[in-house]
Each structure stands twice: as structure tokens, then as C-alpha cells.
Scaffold this active site. Structure first.
Site, PDB file in Angstrom:
ATOM      1  N   HIS A 176      -3.430 -34.730  61.881  1.00 42.56           N
ATOM      2  CA  HIS A 176      -3.364 -35.926  62.729  1.00 42.56           C
ATOM      3  C   HIS A 176      -4.127 -37.079  62.088  1.00 42.56           C
ATOM      4  O   HIS A 176      -3.616 -38.210  61.996  1.00 42.56           O
ATOM      5  CB  HIS A 176      -3.936 -35.622  64.114  1.00 42.56           C
ATOM      6  N   GLU A 177      -5.354 -36.798  61.670  1.00 47.96           N
ATOM      7  CA  GLU A 177      -6.179 -37.861  61.104  1.00 47.96           C
ATOM      8  C   GLU A 177      -5.621 -38.358  59.777  1.00 47.96           C
ATOM      9  O   GLU A 177      -5.607 -39.560  59.504  1.00 47.96           O
ATOM     10  CB  GLU A 177      -7.622 -37.379  60.957  1.00 47.96           C
ATOM     11  N   HIS A 180      -2.843 -40.882  60.106  1.00 50.11           N
ATOM     12  CA  HIS A 180      -3.229 -42.285  60.288  1.00 50.11           C
ATOM     13  C   HIS A 180      -3.174 -43.006  58.934  1.00 50.11           C
ATOM     14  O   HIS A 180      -2.825 -44.187  58.860  1.00 50.11           O
ATOM     15  CB  HIS A 180      -4.626 -42.404  60.884  1.00 50.11           C
ATOM     16  N   TYR A 191      -3.566 -51.238  65.732  1.00 50.11           N
ATOM     17  CA  TYR A 191      -4.204 -50.236  66.573  1.00 50.11           C
ATOM     18  C   TYR A 191      -4.609 -50.818  67.919  1.00 50.11           C
ATOM     19  O   TYR A 191      -5.786 -50.864  68.287  1.00 50.11           O
ATOM     20  CB  TYR A 191      -5.412 -49.651  65.841  1.00 50.11           C
ATOM     21  N   GLU A 200      -1.060 -43.615  67.350  1.00 50.86           N
ATOM     22  CA  GLU A 200      -1.621 -42.332  67.768  1.00 50.86           C
ATOM     23  C   GLU A 200      -0.538 -41.263  67.911  1.00 50.86           C
ATOM     24  O   GLU A 200      -0.723 -40.114  67.511  1.00 50.86           O
ATOM     25  CB  GLU A 200      -2.367 -42.492  69.096  1.00 50.86           C
ATOM     26  N   ASP A 273     -10.192 -48.410  75.203  1.00 49.71           N
ATOM     27  CA  ASP A 273      -9.510 -47.641  74.156  1.00 49.71           C
ATOM     28  C   ASP A 273      -8.394 -48.463  73.508  1.00 49.71           C
ATOM     29  O   ASP A 273      -7.273 -47.986  73.327  1.00 49.71           O
ATOM     30  CB  ASP A 273      -8.964 -46.332  74.752  1.00 49.71           C
ATOM     31  N   HIS A 278      -4.877 -43.818  73.106  1.00 58.42           N
ATOM     32  CA  HIS A 278      -4.886 -42.352  73.196  1.00 58.42           C
ATOM     33  C   HIS A 278      -4.258 -41.852  74.496  1.00 58.42           C
ATOM     34  O   HIS A 278      -4.042 -40.653  74.650  1.00 58.42           O
ATOM     35  CB  HIS A 278      -6.319 -41.811  73.127  1.00 58.42           C
TER      36      HIS A 278
END
Length: 359
Positions: A176-177, A180, A191, A200, A273, A278
Site C-alpha cells: 500500500h505504502e 503511493h 492528496y 488512498e 484527514d 482515508h
């Protein structure tokens, strides 16, 4: 395909796997064992986010890698030894034998699995398409309750042992990271708001695909959970997020209830956020799940290919909303597979979550 720069270059951002609202909830707990690590994590994240913003403004555009595009990963792992200076002490380089530290070995394997999916399924060498070396640091901070990609490398905390466990436990979190970074080098989605929620969601999609690919699972066999194995035994929940059923990943006395909506009818308007990146990502997440299970077989082969084509195709704008992304997936399905069932399945998936695909 070159990344969309919209005239001012890629926008590396500081992206964490645990949303700020979860940590904020924990930071207000009456139990110091829970509140302390959460507060320290929020403070560390805020510092890193500000630092990332400043370095991103000063950064020069990346220059293309010369020579042949690598067909194998180049991974380097570091140990922060519970400090916060990055990258830390080098502990494992590409091709070296496993160490005695399981966190190092899990991170090394997760970086490799992400590289392998991108290359095997989509012919892309690393996240930039040019064999970019993959860097990871483990044991970041003291009881640090997060993992992040800062535009340059992966970083993993050990968790506090009360709510979160070691962040290298979940291969989909690692992927997932890194995804990005894939977005950073391709569609360059801003973002914030719906483009941030798409950012996300794309990471959840490719995180889940790496997990399924590494386990040899079909769409029907997959659990469609993000971060399964991260929550400590005391937590009432299965994972951080559920792509199959957004809003059901956890329901806990301390963490609260998973706030993700499953359709546009439940879309959350919030200033927090970055506009709920998210939270509202649950909507495109579920659309992908519906498409992948409707098509059946290996999700990375058709559903994943359509998402990858949109991400790398050059048409997706950096400020895209859900409707723009959805329309492009319909176009991509037709371009890739013709007038077969894939295009109709894409239309149906978006319709089911309430996102329009017609102008």
C-alpha cells in the site's frame, strides 16, 4: 508513460497507513498505555509531514535512469533502532541472506513482492518504471503506531503492542505504502478531497493485489482486508479497512467504529484527514472489489489491469474526482478488452456504489 506533472512536477506526499482520526481517538483514551504512543505518533507524523512539504518544494524533478531497465529489485533495509533519524543503520542489501531480525526480513520480502507484481503483471520495473531502488527502515521510533512512505522510502514502526503490532506483519501494508510512490510517478493525484481518496484507494487496491499475488489467491479466495494481522488481540476488529464491506473492519470500545462509507449515499464531508482521504476511499475500494469478484479469477489480470491502465495512461488529472476516474476505467476496459463483459462489469460496479460514469 511519463507522470502527469500539470506544469509543476510530481507532488511527493507523506502518506501513513493508520489514518489520523484513528490515532486522535486513541490519544484521548484514559489509558496512558494507549494515549501516550498515539500522541507521540501524531506528533512524529506532523513533523514528518511538514518536513516532507518543505523538501518537496525544494526538490528538483527526477532524472531518468540511464541504461537498461532492471528486471530485478534493488532493496536496501535499515534499522532505526527506535530512533527517528532516517534511514538508520544499513542491515540488509539486495541479494544478502536473511538476518536474525524478522522485521527486516518481512520488509525485504514485501518490497520484493511489490516489485514482482508490477513487473510480472504490468511490465513495470519498480514504482517509477525505471527500476527505482526500494528503501525501507524498520524499528522507527518508540512504540510508533504507523508505517509511511515519505516520497523517498518506506518506514515501519513496531506498534505499541496494545492496539497495533509490528507494521511489517501485513504485506498489503508494505505494498500500500509503496503504491503511493507508484501514484507519485504516474497520475500524481493530489492528496486532498476525492483525488486524495482515490490516491488512498489506489494504494489499497495494489496492496491487496500484491497480497493476493503473493498468496496465489483468486478474487473469490481473497479476504479483501487491508492490514489484517496488525490489530492486537485486545482490539475488536479484523483489519484497518475492508474493501468488500467498508465500515465493518473494526468496531471497538477504544478505536470506535470503522467510519468508511460503502457508497456515495454515505459520503463523508469533513475538513479532517485532508478532506477524508482515508474515509471516502471506501467507495472506490468497494467498486474495485465488485468488479474483481464479478470478473472472477485473478484480480490483478483484468480488474487490476484496468486500474493500472488508468493510473499510467496519462489522461487522469491530478485533481480527478470519483466520476472522472470511473469514466476512465470504462474507457480503459473497452480499449483493453473490447466490447466484452469487462466494460459492462465496470459500469455495474460503479453504479452499485453510486458513482456516475456518464457525462
Amino acid at each position: 508513460m511519463h507522470p502527469r506533472t500539470n506544469g509543476d512536477g510530481p507532488h511527493p506526499v507523506f502518506c501513513t497507513i493508520v489514518p489520523p482520526h484513528v490515532l486522535d481517538k486513541l490519544s484521548h483514551s484514559g489509558d496512558a498505555r494507549l494515549a501516550g504512543p498515539a500522541r507521540r505518533t501524531l506528533e512524529a507524523d506532523a513533523l514528518r509531514r511538514d518536513r516532507r512539504r518543505l523538501t518537496a518544494l525544494a526538490a528538483a524533478p527526477a532524472t531518468p535512469t540511464a541504461g537498461a531497465v532492471p528486471a530485478k529489485p534493488h532493496r536496501t533495509l535499515y534499522d532505526c533502532e527506535n530512533g527517528t533519524s532516517l534511514p538508520g543503520t544499513k542491515v540488509r542489501d539486495e541479494g544478502e541472506k536473511p538476518t536474525s531480525d524478522a522485521s527486516v526480513n518481512r520488509a525485504y520480502a514485501g518490497l520484493g513482492a511489490t516489485f514482482e507484481l508490477l513487473l510480472s503483471a504490468y511490465g513495470r520495473s519498480s514504482i517509477d518504471g525505471k527500476g527505482l531502488p526500494l528503501i525501507g527502515s524498520v524499528h522507527y521510533g518508540h512504540e510508533y503506531n504507523n508505517a509511511f512512505f515519505d516520497g523517498e522510502q518506506m518506514v515501519f514502526g513496531d506498534g505499541d503492542g496494545e492496539i497495533f503490532l509490528d507494521f511489517t506483519y501485513a504485506i498489503d501494508v508494505i505494498a500500500h505504502e509503496l503504491a503511493h510512490g507508484l501514484t507519485q510517478y504516474t497520475a500524481n493525484l493530489r492528496y486532498e478531497g476525492q483525488s486524495g481518496a482515490l490516491n488512498e484507494s489506489v494504494s489499497d487496491v495494489f496492496g491487496s493485489l500484491v497480497k493476493q499475488f503473493s498468496l496465489g489467491q483468486s478474487a473469490e479466495q481473497a479476504d479483501w482486508l487491508i492490514g489484517a494481522g496488525l490489530l492486537a488481540p485486545r482490539v475488536s476488529g479484523d483489519a484497518l479497512r475492508s474493501m468488500k464491506a467498508p465500515g465493518t473492519a473494526y468496531d471497538d470500545d477504544v478505536l470506535g467504529k470503522d467510519p468508511q462509507p460503502a457508497s456515495m449515499e454515505e459520503y463523508v464531508e469533513t475538513e479532517e484527514d485532508n478532506g477524508g482521504v482515508h474515509i471516502n476511499s471506501g467507495i472506490p475500494n468497494r467498486a474495485f472489489y465488485l468488479l474483481a469478484t464479478a470478473l472472477g479469477g485473478n484480480a490483478w489480470e483484468r480488474a487490476g489491469q484496468i486500474w493500472f491502465d488508468v493510473l499510467t495512461g496519462g489522461e487522469l488529472t491530478a485533481t480527478a474526482d470519483f466520476e472522472e476516474f470511473a469514466r476512465l476505467t470504462v474507457t480503459a476496459a473497452g480499449a483493453r478488452f473490447g466490447e466484452r463483459g469487462e466494460k459492462e462489469a465496470v459500469l455495474k460496479a460503479w453504479s452499485e456504489v453510486g458513482v456516475r460514469t456518464a457525462e
